[in-house]
Design an enzyme around this catalytic site. Structure first.
Site, mmCIF file in Angstrom:
data_model
loop_
_atom_site.group_PDB
_atom_site.id
_atom_site.type_symbol
_atom_site.label_atom_id
_atom_site.label_comp_id
_atom_site.label_asym_id
_atom_site.label_seq_id
_atom_site.Cartn_x
_atom_site.Cartn_y
_atom_site.Cartn_z
ATOM 1 N N GLY A 11 0.825 -1.208 0.000
ATOM 2 C CA GLY A 11 0.000 0.000 0.000
ATOM 3 C C GLY A 11 0.852 1.248 0.000
ATOM 4 N N GLY A 14 -0.446 5.009 -0.894
ATOM 5 C CA GLY A 14 -1.472 5.634 -0.064
ATOM 6 C C GLY A 14 -0.943 6.779 0.781
ATOM 7 N N LEU A 16 -0.857 7.123 4.031
ATOM 8 C CA LEU A 16 -0.077 6.747 5.207
ATOM 9 C C LEU A 16 1.410 6.681 4.884
ATOM 10 C CD1 LEU A 16 0.044 5.727 8.172
ATOM 11 C CD2 LEU A 16 -0.156 3.414 7.247
ATOM 12 N N LYS A 149 -4.629 0.113 12.365
ATOM 13 C CA LYS A 149 -6.049 0.128 12.671
ATOM 14 C C LYS A 149 -6.801 0.561 11.420
ATOM 15 C CE LYS A 149 -6.978 4.845 14.254
ATOM 16 N NZ LYS A 149 -8.085 5.204 13.378
ATOM 17 N N LYS A 183 3.138 8.901 20.745
ATOM 18 C CA LYS A 183 3.221 10.331 21.045
ATOM 19 C C LYS A 183 3.977 10.559 22.353
ATOM 20 C CE LYS A 183 -0.971 11.633 18.547
ATOM 21 N NZ LYS A 183 -0.296 12.497 17.566
ATOM 22 N N HIS A 241 -7.513 4.447 20.510
ATOM 23 C CA HIS A 241 -6.803 5.544 21.150
ATOM 24 C C HIS A 241 -7.299 5.843 22.565
ATOM 25 C CE1 HIS A 241 -5.235 5.907 17.221
ATOM 26 N NE2 HIS A 241 -6.118 6.738 16.721
ATOM 27 N N LYS A 325 -15.286 14.921 15.532
ATOM 28 C CA LYS A 325 -14.736 15.611 14.366
ATOM 29 C C LYS A 325 -15.491 16.904 14.101
ATOM 30 C CE LYS A 325 -12.778 11.565 12.079
ATOM 31 N NZ LYS A 325 -11.409 11.988 12.424
#
Length: 471
Positions: A11, A14, A16, A149, A183, A241, A325
């Site tokens: 992929g 894409g 990502l 995910k 993170k 998350h 969102k």
């Protein structure tokens, strides 16, 4: 060389790959502690040669990386080879076998990392095709697989995907990415809690009134309509998350900071999560007009809920989770509200202590405390200790994927989700999904803080959403 490897991206054309994976390698090769010899095989269906592929992704890489350096790009791009193949066609995996053989001979070892940057429905077929050519278990070195995910749609599909992966790779070779765990401030939860006695001794229901975990996003679903309409905020955000963040906040101290001990403690939290009846779903106005969204879709773009951890440490402390969102700002925070200061000094204006772990966009910590107001009168004023990690002019926060790819290369699964964690989190999401038919999906305006029902839920619980209230 043991630290050499071939990195295979399924992929590679894409978003990502161009926005996360290639930039992560760009930063890694600048790190003096990163000395690995590697090759990247970028797999895609498009009819490119390697130069055409590099030219196609170059613009995105330049825009993504501040202070872009052409010499560094030249070094990295020289390690990338594009391979045109159909990942659903078993015969095409012969091309991969041949390409890997050349790369392995050049670097001297058969260490291989397969990155599945594709939709999860392709995972079983891709795994089976790797098995067919023996690419999952080569004669020497390690063979690892990294998956993104969403890992499934519900517990049933996740179980099926996991079984097919386990048929090809051992559990120790499967790295399930949740980029939030990469993170800086999410990793810092562990160090903040367990290296500072001032926090850990009061980190329980006796002293903490509530915990809020907030992941608000300004952007919408962009060009992910087909995926998102089947997923929604519950599966896209809460299942991974938010529940991972909750586990890190709620867990007991592990014996050591390694994958087995961390997983053991997180599981003890996830297994004890109890949902309440306080669940609010929302959808931003204009969602149904987006491309690939089903007419009259009831998919939620906002979730707020209250839950508990049914153990001795947390039994009466509510955990409030919120994500959505098209909200008023991009903010990820964990807010720890301590209990009222009753029974100590009988003075007015004493405020609850509050600790805010600021994950993004600003990284840092905020702590609210009380002190005497300067002057001759005995009056209280609220003060704050505010640590801004990103305010350091010389500081560059490592991208989550930069950290996580480095951990995959090292073979360390500490910052990755285990199958058992996913199994429990999907069970929780399935419980909420089963209730969805009886829940109203409230409309809310773009640029707002979400549906009014979310604020009313907090009011019923004698509190309020605290994002940005004290900062």
């Amino acid at each position: 060389m043991d630290n050499s490897f071939v990195f295979v991206i399924f992929g590679s054309t894409g978003d990502l790959t161009r926005n996360k994976l290639i930039p992560a390698f760009y930063h890694l090769i600048q790190n003096p502690d990163f000395s690995a010899t590697f090759k990247i095989i970028a797999i895609g269906r498009r009819d490119y040669c390697t130069d055409e592929y590099l030219s196609e992704i170059y613009g995105t890489i330049v825009n993504k990386i501040s202070m872009f350096n052409d010499d560094i790009w030249k070094c990295l791009s020289g390690k990338i080879e594009y391979l045109k193949m159909d990942l659903t066609d078993q015969l095409d995996y012969k091309l991969l076998e041949e390409s890997l053989a050349v790369c392995h001979e050049n670097i001297g070892v058969q260490n291989t990392i397969y990155y599945f940057a594709t939709a999860p429905e392709f995972f079983p077929l891709m795994s089976q095709n790797l098995v067919h050519y023996g690419l999952n278990k080569l004669e020497t070195g390690y063979q690892r697989i990294v998956i993104e995910k969403p890992f499934g749609y519900d517990l049933s599909t996740a179980t099926y995907y996991n079984r097919t992966l386990n048929d090809a790779f051992s559990e120790e070779s499967i790295f399930r990415i949740d980029h939030f765990l990469g993170k800086e401030m999410i990793q810092n939860i562990f160090y903040l809690r367990f290296t500072n006695i001032v926090f850990e001794k009061v980190w329980n229901h006796n002293c903490i009134k509530s915990v809020q975990i907030i992941v608000d996003e300004e952007f919408g679903i962009e060009n992910r309509g087909s995926y998102y309409d089947k997923s929604g905020a519950l599966r896209d955000m809460v299942q991974n998350h938010l529940l991972q963040m909750l586990a890190l906040v709620g867990m007991d101290s592990p014996d050591s900071f390694n994958d087995k001990n961390m997983v053991e403690q997180k599981l003890k939290v996830l297994e004890k999560i109890r949902l309440s009846d306080d669940i609010v779903l929302g959808q931003y106005s204009g969602y149904s007009d987006i491309k690939d969204i089903t007419l009259g879709s009831n998919t939620e773009t906002f979730v707020a809920l209250k839950c508990f951890i049914d153990n001795d440490k947390w039994k009466t402390t509510p955990f409030f989770l919120r994500t959505g969102k098209k909200l008023d700002s991009k903010t990820t925070e964990i807010i720890i509200e301590f209990k009222d200061n009753e029974g100590y000094l009988p003075l007015d204006n004493i405020q609850n202590n509050v600790l805010v772990i600021k994950v993004q966009p600003e990284e840092g910590l905020y702590f609210r405390f009380n002190a005497k107001k300067p002057g001759v009168m005995n009056r209280i004023q609220t003060n704050a200790l505010d640590y801004c990690q990103t305010c350091n002019i010389d500081y560059r926060s490592p991208e989550a994927y930069e950290k996580l790819l480095d951990e995959v290369i090292k073979g360390d699964q500490t910052l990755f989700s285990s199958w058992r964690e996913l199994q429990i989190s999907w069970h929780i999401i399935d419980q909420i999904a089963d209730k969805k038919a009886s829940l109203t999906v409230h409309q809310y305006n773009e640029g707002s803080t979400g549906p009014a029902a979310s604020d009313l839920m907090m009011k019923r619980n004698n509190t309020m959403w605290m994002k940005d209230v004290f900062i």
